[in-house]
Design an enzyme around this catalytic site. Sequence first.
Site, PDB file in Angstrom:
ATOM      1  N   GLY A 209       0.892  -1.216   0.097  1.00 28.49           N
ATOM      2  CA  GLY A 209       0.029   0.035   0.103  1.00 28.49           C
ATOM      3  C   GLY A 209       0.641   1.240  -0.065  1.00 28.49           C
ATOM      4  O   GLY A 209       0.182   2.364  -0.104  1.00 28.49           O
ATOM      5  N   ARG A 210       2.107   1.146   0.179  1.00 22.59           N
ATOM      6  CA  ARG A 210       2.866   2.650   0.146  1.00 22.59           C
ATOM      7  C   ARG A 210       4.239   1.824  -0.223  1.00 22.59           C
ATOM      8  O   ARG A 210       5.220   2.773  -0.094  1.00 22.59           O
ATOM      9  CB  ARG A 210       2.991   2.938   1.623  1.00 22.59           C
ATOM     10  CG  ARG A 210       3.453   2.095   2.529  1.00 22.59           C
ATOM     11  CD  ARG A 210       3.416   2.779   4.004  1.00 22.59           C
ATOM     12  NE  ARG A 210       3.823   1.696   5.079  1.00 22.59           N
ATOM     13  CZ  ARG A 210       4.745   1.891   6.010  1.00 22.59           C
ATOM     14  NH1 ARG A 210       5.527   2.936   6.012  1.00 22.59           N
ATOM     15  NH2 ARG A 210       4.879   1.138   6.779  1.00 22.59           N
TER      16      ARG A 210
ATOM     17  N   ASP B 246       1.317 -11.424   7.346  1.00 20.27           N
ATOM     18  CA  ASP B 246       1.700 -10.440   6.181  1.00 20.27           C
ATOM     19  C   ASP B 246       3.402  -9.917   6.564  1.00 20.27           C
ATOM     20  O   ASP B 246       3.779  -9.135   5.599  1.00 20.27           O
ATOM     21  CB  ASP B 246       0.901  -9.409   5.652  1.00 20.27           C
ATOM     22  CG  ASP B 246       0.508  -8.591   6.913  1.00 20.27           C
ATOM     23  OD1 ASP B 246      -0.117  -8.993   7.842  1.00 20.27           O
ATOM     24  OD2 ASP B 246       0.714  -7.276   6.688  1.00 20.27           O
TER      25      ASP B 246
END
Length: 488
Positions: free
Chosen positions: A91-92, A252
């Site tokens: 996400g980044r 994760d």
Amino acid sequence: MKLNEVTLSHHYADLGDAFGTRIDPTPFEHPKLIHVNPAVLELLGIDESEADNPDWARLGCGSKPFKGSRPFAMKYTGHQFGVYNPDLGDGRALLLGELEHKGKLWDLHLKGAGKTPYSRFGDGRAVLRSTIREYLAGEALHGLGIRATRALCLVGSDEPVTRERIESGAMLIRVAETHIRFGHFEYLFYTRQLEALKQLIDFTCERFLPEAQSLPDNEKAEALLRFTVQRSADLAAGWQAAGFAHGVLNTDNMSIIGDTFDFGPYGFLDDYEPEFICNHSDHTGRYAFEQQPGVVLWNLNALAHAFSAFVETDSLKDCLEEFQPHLVDAYAARMRSKLGLATEEDGDRKLCADLLQLLADSRADYPLFFRALAHYRGERPPAALNELVPAAQQEALAQWLDHYDQRLAREDSDSSARNRAMLRSNPKFVLRNYLVQKVIDAAEGGDYRPLQTLFELLQTPFDEHPEHETWAAAPPESGKHMPISCSS
């Protein structure tokens, strides 16, 4: 190799659309280079003289691509605090590509690179605070001989990023043999993309377990799981011996090859507190220091479930049952080294357990005690050790030392050689959270000299460095239990 000769391949991105999304980074308008890691330059085969190349600021924020780079946001899912979350992914961060050196491929991964399809409600940025924490953590664990991702360079900016307060945006290029996580396999399993799951198992084995390549699919998957179980057990043993708490061991954040991965609210022990919680968002203590080995095994169970598409249940159980004995043996070996025991005896584990109970009862400083023990030569009273435990515990310490002396007497080594070996297993310099905060405070004011000093000490943490004694000191009370969050 010169910096302008660096050329990336993109084997992972070539696996296809099931594995992520091709997307360019969102660079900073005014990047400023903060640090380049000379050791990682050497690891990647880049000339040391290139550390001063002005192109690092643009390369490290994505405004100047490496040759051959094809930035790729990886898709994965995972269990977070024990609950499955299907909406995860890079996400980044972006996988820029792979760089080959001496027959080995290294991932270059740009963290803080802006929004991706997996950013959810985030802004895709990282801040200087968390980026410095990750930059130093990789070096700290590597210096202690524990597998970890590292970073190539650190770039800052004047871009404001909102977290609990307004902070400055920053990026780093993370370097690892792979960024494949347990969550990659979970994603493909739970979405029933079984051909892609088989493809990922093949890809991972080709890279890290080539001896399994010719096996049938079920045996190949089983071999990979056994490999990951053993690597993960070794990793957990290293953390526990070093006094390192990861803080957010979601699936994760678990590497398929057993690297320490995704540094967030981590902490090294100051006082020996088995129940130490470094993540102030961990209200139940799920990821407390003493819980880490059990959580790693829980995560391996989640990974094994993803492999159940190819491997029978009994075989999965056999793989998982290897974790505990491997963990115990690896931890025992590390602790014997810390205690200066070159041979193994039946009573060694009790000797170690008794010492840890003493340290817990005393709330003694974990790294300082073991460093002092490395200098111990049987003296009475043991002045340096007595300074680290309260008066009420000094009789218990003397009794333990009597047992320790008896054990050392059965070692075929002289005290000088043993002390030298122990000094190579018990660091003088540890990445304590109060030291990291000291570096962050200075960096946020534009002073990067403390960052450079601590960075260098962490690369050689067992050396004396007498000119830097203050960096080896115990923290003040205000420096213990600093609230570290997941926000970055």
